[in-house]
Design an enzyme around this catalytic site. Structure first.
Site, mmCIF file in Angstrom:
data_model
loop_
_atom_site.group_PDB
_atom_site.id
_atom_site.type_symbol
_atom_site.label_atom_id
_atom_site.label_comp_id
_atom_site.label_asym_id
_atom_site.label_seq_id
_atom_site.Cartn_x
_atom_site.Cartn_y
_atom_site.Cartn_z
ATOM 1 N N ASP A 1 3.843 -4.920 4.000
ATOM 2 C CA ASP A 1 2.524 -5.456 4.367
ATOM 3 C C ASP A 1 1.759 -4.367 5.126
ATOM 4 O O ASP A 1 2.256 -3.851 6.127
ATOM 5 C CB ASP A 1 2.692 -6.693 5.260
ATOM 6 C CG ASP A 1 3.337 -7.846 4.498
ATOM 7 O OD1 ASP A 1 3.183 -7.901 3.262
ATOM 8 O OD2 ASP A 1 3.997 -8.679 5.140
ATOM 9 N N ASP B 1 1.001 1.378 -1.939
ATOM 10 C CA ASP B 1 -0.264 1.677 -2.628
ATOM 11 C C ASP B 1 -1.343 1.966 -1.586
ATOM 12 O O ASP B 1 -2.505 2.144 -1.948
ATOM 13 C CB ASP B 1 -0.711 0.441 -3.421
ATOM 14 C CG ASP B 1 -0.927 -0.719 -2.474
ATOM 15 O OD1 ASP B 1 0.065 -1.141 -1.833
ATOM 16 O OD2 ASP B 1 -2.076 -1.163 -2.308
HETATM 17 C C1 LIG Z 1 3.757 -7.075 0.017
HETATM 18 S S1 LIG Z 1 5.284 -7.857 -0.077
HETATM 19 C C2 LIG Z 1 6.269 -6.782 -1.119
HETATM 20 C C3 LIG Z 1 7.444 -7.483 -1.747
HETATM 21 C C4 LIG Z 1 8.344 -6.607 -2.624
HETATM 22 N N1 LIG Z 1 8.959 -5.547 -1.875
HETATM 23 C C5 LIG Z 1 7.576 -6.045 -3.803
HETATM 24 O O1 LIG Z 1 7.384 -4.812 -3.839
HETATM 25 O O2 LIG Z 1 7.195 -6.829 -4.674
HETATM 26 C C6 LIG Z 1 5.973 -7.547 1.542
HETATM 27 C C7 LIG Z 1 7.197 -8.396 1.846
HETATM 28 O O3 LIG Z 1 7.786 -8.000 3.078
HETATM 29 C C8 LIG Z 1 8.145 -9.172 3.811
HETATM 30 N N2 LIG Z 1 8.182 -8.775 5.230
HETATM 31 C C9 LIG Z 1 7.124 -8.471 6.018
HETATM 32 N N3 LIG Z 1 7.538 -8.097 7.241
HETATM 33 C C10 LIG Z 1 8.895 -8.158 7.231
HETATM 34 C C11 LIG Z 1 9.906 -7.891 8.200
HETATM 35 N N4 LIG Z 1 9.595 -7.494 9.439
HETATM 36 N N5 LIG Z 1 11.182 -8.064 7.847
HETATM 37 C C12 LIG Z 1 11.511 -8.484 6.596
HETATM 38 N N6 LIG Z 1 10.596 -8.756 5.638
HETATM 39 C C13 LIG Z 1 9.307 -8.586 5.943
HETATM 40 C C14 LIG Z 1 7.097 -10.181 3.448
HETATM 41 O O4 LIG Z 1 7.529 -11.513 3.672
HETATM 42 C C15 LIG Z 1 6.890 -9.876 1.971
HETATM 43 O O5 LIG Z 1 7.764 -10.601 1.144
#
Ligand SMILES: C[S@@+](CC[C@H](N)C(=O)[O-])C[C@H]1O[C@@H](n2cnc3c(N)ncnc32)[C@H](O)[C@@H]1O
Length: 316
Positions: A104, A140
């Site tokens: 994120d 990205d």
């Molecule tokens: C933009 S999505 C990308 C998902 C996947 N990696 C992809 O490329 O399709 C970011 C993911 O990171 C998770 N996330 C965000 N902060 C996190 C953290 N501190 N620990 C674990 N997961 C986290 C979110 O819930 C989300 O599923």
């Protein structure tokens, strides 16, 4: 052990042999989303033991269905935040590779503090990576990329290179989404070259449910209102109270501990026991006993003492 990790079944840190049932290089994916990259990794590195950490419960459920459907054996999923998992689950110097795909970006400057790849994260990571272990970032988002590279360099513990991404990291759900919109991809490899002086020990793991034994008649409590109890490092929110049959109460409590990177929804209960009235944590929903959970039990007991009950014994 099932593919979904449960506090009640694990040690801090995990014992990789007991967890995976075999030896193998340990890979970690942070924020695995729908889990498709874990399947890709398994196909490419069948010898690797894969640990996945994901904060969103719905994504964990989706990924779990996927890894079961695809027959991926050596994978363990943890629902929670990366900092918590690295510190408490991952043994020192055990990780070969960590993947962070499309984290994120938190583009607004006032939210930059929420970004994953910051100096304190790199300090902790350095203690969990094996010598020469690497973190691979793909994004990205140019601002996030520059930010993460600068933070990795500022930590003083990583050599940072920016080669072209390996093809497999461009097959995730977000990679496909951003490719369809014509976005560019950025990739960096952070290789451990030194280790933080601090060891970042895991939390001590306690099996006893924190509770108190009270004496006196359980009063009929007045109407319930939501309550917030703040404590250093977090707060507990008493969300709801229901009557427990044949006697007593259940409380639904959310305990948020920013300092531990942990949010838990737990059940507290007040019920008759052989020694008096039990007021404390219920062993339901896989709770982890933390300082915040103990504070929530303390707040419950203080409320009951104020309602006229007497304290006989406490363990929190
Ligand atoms: C933009 S999505 C990308 C998902 C996947 N990696 C992809 O490329 O399709 C970011 C993911 O990171 C998770 N996330 C965000 N902060 C996190 C953290 N501190 N620990 C674990 N997961 C986290 C979110 O819930 C989300 O599923």
């Amino acid at each position: 052990m099932g593919r979904l990790l449960r506090f009640s079944e694990m040690t801090f840190p995990l014992d990789p042999l007991a967890t995976f049932g075999r030896e193998g290089p340990l890979f970690l994916e942070i924020g695995f989303g729908d889990g498709r990259f874990l399947v890709t990794l398994h196909r490419r590195y069948p010898e690797a033991n894969l640990l996945g950490v994901e904060a969103a419960a719905a994504s964990v459920a989706r990924a779990l269905r996927r890894v079961v459907r695809e027959g991926v054996g050596p994978v363990r999923l943890f629902k929670g935040r990366a900092g918590f998992a690295l510190r408490n689950l991952v043994p020192p110097r055990s990780l070969q590779v960590v993947y962070v795909n499309f984290p994120d970006p938190w583009p607004k400057s006032r939210h930059a503090g929420r970004r994953l790849l910051q100096v304190p994260f790199f300090w902790l990571l350095s203690t969990r990576l094996a010598d020469g272990g690497r973190l691979l970032l793909t994004t990205d988002h140019p601002d996030y990329f520059d930010f993460a590279v600068a933070e990795g360099q500022r930590s003083g513990l990583f050599a940072v290179t920016t080669p072209s991404p390996p093809p497999e990291v461009l097959t995730t759900k977000y990679a496909e989404k951003w490719r369809a919109r014509g976005r560019r991809f950025f990739h960096a490899v952070f290789t451990k070259v030194a280790e933080a002086m601090k060891a970042f020990p895991p939390l001590p793991k306690e099996e006893t449910m924190p509770h108190a034994i009270l004496s006196g008649e359980l009063p009929l409590l007045g109407p319930f209102t939501k309550e917030v109890h703040a404590f250093p490092g977090g707060h507990a929110v008493f969300l709801e109270r229901t009557v427990r049959e044949p006697e007593g109460y259940y409380y639904l409590v959310r305990v948020e501990e920013e300092a531990l990177e942990l949010v838990q929804e737990v059940v507290l209960e007040v019920r008759k026991s052989t020694h008096g009235l039990y007021a404390g944590l219920k062993r339901f929903g896989d709770p982890l006993v933390t300082p915040g959970v103990r504070r929530a039990v303390a707040a419950l007991v203080e409320g009951l003492l104020a309602a006229g009950l007497r304290l006989e014994k406490r363990s929190y």
